[in-house]
Design a protein around this motif. Sequence first.
Motif, short mmCIF file in Angstrom:
data_model
loop_
_atom_site.label_atom_id
_atom_site.label_comp_id
_atom_site.label_asym_id
_atom_site.label_seq_id
_atom_site.Cartn_x
_atom_site.Cartn_y
_atom_site.Cartn_z
N THR A 163 17.91 28.72 11.14
CA THR A 163 17.97 27.70 12.19
C THR A 163 17.27 28.22 13.43
O THR A 163 17.56 29.32 13.91
N VAL A 206 17.17 23.41 14.68
CA VAL A 206 16.49 22.80 13.54
C VAL A 206 16.57 23.77 12.38
O VAL A 206 16.19 24.94 12.51
N GLU A 207 17.05 23.28 11.23
CA GLU A 207 17.16 24.15 10.06
C GLU A 207 15.85 24.11 9.26
O GLU A 207 15.34 23.03 8.95
N TYR A 208 15.33 25.29 8.98
CA TYR A 208 14.08 25.42 8.22
C TYR A 208 14.35 26.14 6.91
O TYR A 208 15.18 27.03 6.83
N ASP A 209 13.59 25.73 5.88
CA ASP A 209 13.55 26.50 4.63
C ASP A 209 12.51 27.59 4.84
O ASP A 209 11.40 27.31 5.29
N TRP A 210 12.88 28.83 4.51
CA TRP A 210 11.97 29.96 4.68
C TRP A 210 11.59 30.51 3.31
O TRP A 210 12.45 30.72 2.46
N GLY A 214 13.12 19.31 3.70
CA GLY A 214 12.98 19.62 5.12
C GLY A 214 11.75 20.46 5.38
O GLY A 214 11.00 20.79 4.46
N PRO A 215 11.53 20.83 6.64
CA PRO A 215 10.37 21.66 6.96
C PRO A 215 10.49 23.06 6.35
O PRO A 215 11.57 23.64 6.32
N THR A 216 9.38 23.57 5.84
CA THR A 216 9.34 24.90 5.22
C THR A 216 8.39 25.79 5.99
O THR A 216 7.30 25.36 6.38
N ILE A 217 8.81 27.02 6.21
CA ILE A 217 7.97 28.01 6.85
C ILE A 217 7.75 29.14 5.86
O ILE A 217 8.69 29.63 5.24
N LYS A 251 17.37 29.92 4.35
CA LYS A 251 17.34 28.93 5.44
C LYS A 251 17.58 29.65 6.75
O LYS A 251 18.33 30.61 6.81
#
Length: 192
Positions: free
Chosen positions: A104, A108-112, A79-82, A102
């Motif tokens: 949200t 939208v759930e993001y990997d941090w 998934g998208p990563t920040i 993670k």
Amino acid sequence: MKHSIVFKVVIFLFVSSAMVSQSKRDYFSVTGITHGEYSGYLYMDYNDTRDSCKVVNNQFYFKGKMPIIGTGSFIIGKGPTIMTQDFYLENVDINLELTLTKKTVRNVEYDWVIINSVSGTKTSSIEKDYEMFKTKHEKDKSWQAKRYNKLDSIVSKYPDHPYSLGLLVEASWDSLANKQRLQQLYQKLDLS
């Protein structure tokens, strides 16, 4: 006697050459630990390369080559990563401490990826010095003057380092930026 001198010179040149080649590494290694419940693959992007390794027991390791000092970043999962920030890669042994989690945002759930610490590089030393200076002085009435003096010191000492350019770009975003002072600092950069 003549052969003895020639032999000593050859040995000296050989030892000197070996020492010089050892002092200039052409690869980096990144050893890291993670916080958070993650055990999948971690991807590291650098220099148009994407490398991967499996995080095992909250530990990871990468090895690669950088022709010049550059930035690296991480991606986890599909998934998208920040990332909260990039980090600088140099051909040395680098130690990283990351928090992988993670979040949200707007459904939208993001990997941090949060970089808690970096050590082992010249850049990490410059960054720590500047961040300590900033923490100590940014509330001072004379902050802007102190900041430009510190930036001048860094840019003068490291004119060809990408971190120097990054600091000047960051300072340019400040609504109180002294454009004349920034132009003087930009002129000191070695962008070749």
